[in-house]
Write a protein that holds these residues in place. Structure first.
Motif, PDB file in Angstrom:
ATOM      1  N   LYS A  39      27.771  47.976  47.036  1.00 35.59           N
ATOM      2  CA  LYS A  39      27.251  49.074  47.855  1.00 35.59           C
ATOM      3  C   LYS A  39      26.200  49.880  47.110  1.00 35.59           C
ATOM      4  O   LYS A  39      26.185  49.921  45.869  1.00 35.59           O
ATOM      5  CB  LYS A  39      28.384  50.016  48.270  1.00 35.59           C
ATOM      6  N   GLU A  43      26.286  54.909  50.140  1.00 34.59           N
ATOM      7  CA  GLU A  43      27.313  54.213  50.914  1.00 34.59           C
ATOM      8  C   GLU A  43      28.678  54.379  50.267  1.00 34.59           C
ATOM      9  O   GLU A  43      29.699  54.504  50.951  1.00 34.59           O
ATOM     10  CB  GLU A  43      26.960  52.729  51.040  1.00 34.59           C
ATOM     11  N   ASN A  47      31.890  56.540  52.152  1.00 27.00           N
ATOM     12  CA  ASN A  47      33.197  55.945  52.442  1.00 27.00           C
ATOM     13  C   ASN A  47      33.509  54.877  51.392  1.00 27.00           C
ATOM     14  O   ASN A  47      33.175  53.706  51.561  1.00 27.00           O
ATOM     15  CB  ASN A  47      33.221  55.331  53.841  1.00 27.00           C
ATOM     16  N   ALA A  50      35.689  51.693  52.638  1.00 28.79           N
ATOM     17  CA  ALA A  50      35.188  50.751  53.640  1.00 28.79           C
ATOM     18  C   ALA A  50      34.570  49.523  52.974  1.00 28.79           C
ATOM     19  O   ALA A  50      34.110  49.576  51.823  1.00 28.79           O
ATOM     20  CB  ALA A  50      34.148  51.427  54.526  1.00 28.79           C
ATOM     21  N   PRO A  52      31.692  46.702  52.321  1.00 31.19           N
ATOM     22  CA  PRO A  52      30.224  46.842  52.291  1.00 31.19           C
ATOM     23  C   PRO A  52      29.584  46.316  53.577  1.00 31.19           C
ATOM     24  O   PRO A  52      30.042  45.329  54.159  1.00 31.19           O
ATOM     25  CB  PRO A  52      29.820  46.001  51.077  1.00 31.19           C
ATOM     26  N   LYS A  53      28.509  46.996  54.005  1.00 28.10           N
ATOM     27  CA  LYS A  53      27.816  46.574  55.231  1.00 28.10           C
ATOM     28  C   LYS A  53      27.107  45.236  55.041  1.00 28.10           C
ATOM     29  O   LYS A  53      26.952  44.475  55.981  1.00 28.10           O
ATOM     30  CB  LYS A  53      26.818  47.648  55.644  1.00 28.10           C
ATOM     31  N   SER A  54      26.672  44.971  53.814  1.00 28.61           N
ATOM     32  CA  SER A  54      26.028  43.698  53.506  1.00 28.61           C
ATOM     33  C   SER A  54      26.289  43.345  52.051  1.00 28.61           C
ATOM     34  O   SER A  54      26.514  44.232  51.222  1.00 28.61           O
ATOM     35  CB  SER A  54      24.517  43.779  53.770  1.00 28.61           C
TER      36      SER A  54
END
Length: 278
Positions: A39, A43, A47, A50, A52-54
């Motif tokens: 992250k 990011e 959070n 959570a 990682p988004k990518s």
């Protein structure tokens, strides 16, 4: 028979639940480090739990370059290997001497070694730096290995001592009859028998020395001699911290230890079992 098996399975259910909960409890910090290593800083702050988004390996690349990973891992490898060699050789020979030579002073020496294990390093830290610094005995990887010998010899000798006491004297007497010297008896007869406890000591000391921060931070002054734990300190400043790269650096730091532990886990388990039997 089937009824008994079902009863055994039911009785093991609480133990399995407790074991699973403990496993999740212990693995959770590593899970956080792993997911946050991919992250960006914002990011992580928004959070940290959570996913990682990518998947982005920029943190690993930057951490690898910033911490000077090749140099740091080489220093850690040299220091850990040299320290482990010294601890195993000197501790095993000292334990053999204390067990087989029944002198009164040997019991006193052994008691002093055991008592020294309760003294925390923090109590010795300031005089340690003052004394060895005044003799210019800092900033050396070899001397650091010698210092690790001093701090690690007591526990290793204690473990070897209990193992050697249970080795029958008849093995040594037979070797002496065949013309073996005392050194040959130790290295060719006794030391191979000590493999299980040696593997246990090796794993414990590798985990300690490889991950140690305090002692190298006091001894290794030059930037080129810094170990993996010292190099990860680059990412934590007085006013800001780069958490993403720090997490990536921690992953890079623990990978060699995990590989070593996995390769040695069968030996440490057998060492614990044999030690308990003895």
């Amino acid at each position: 028979m089937k009824a008994k098996l079902k009863e055994l399975k039911k009785s093991n259910i609480p133990l399995m639940i407790i074991s699973t909960l403990l496993f999740l409890f212990y693995i959770f910090p590593f899970f956080l480090v792993l997911i946050n290593s991919f992250k960006a800083k914002m990011e992580i702050l928004s959070n940290p739990i959570a996913l990682p988004k990518s998947i982005n390996f920029d943190n690993f690349i930057n951490a690898f370059n910033t911490m000077g990973y090749p140099s740091a891992i080489t220093n850690s490898f040299i220091i850990t290997t040299a320290s482990l060699f010294l601890i195993i050789v000197f501790s095993s020979m000292l334990a053999y001497f204390l067990v087989r030579w029944d002198w009164k002073i040997n019991k006193i020496i052994f008691m002093i070694l055991v008592a020294s294990m309760i003294i925390p390093f923090q109590a010795l830290m300031i005089p340690f730096v003052n004394i060895y610094g005044s003799f210019n005995m800092l900033n050396s990887r070899l001397l650091l290995a010698v210092y690790y010998l001093g701090f690690g010899v007591s526990l290793a000798t204690f473990m070897y001592h209990g193992f050697i006491k249970n080795i029958p004297l008849e093995l040594e007497e037979a070797a002496k009859i065949d013309g073996a010297t005392k050194l040959q008896v130790f290295w060719k007869i006794i030391f191979p028998i000590l493999k299980p406890v040696t593997a246990t000591i090796a794993i414990l000391d590798v985990l300690w020395i490889w991950n140690d921060f305090l002692l190298p931070s006091l001894v290794l002054i030059s930037k080129s001699m810094r170990t993996i734990p010292l190099s990860t300190f680059y990412f934590f400043g007085q006013y800001t911290s780069n958490y993403g790269q720090a997490m990536a650096a921690l992953i890079l730091a623990i990978i060699p230890v995990i590989i070593f532990y996995i390769s040695m886990q069968d030996k440490i388990i057998s060492g614990v079992i044999e030690g308990a039997g003895k």
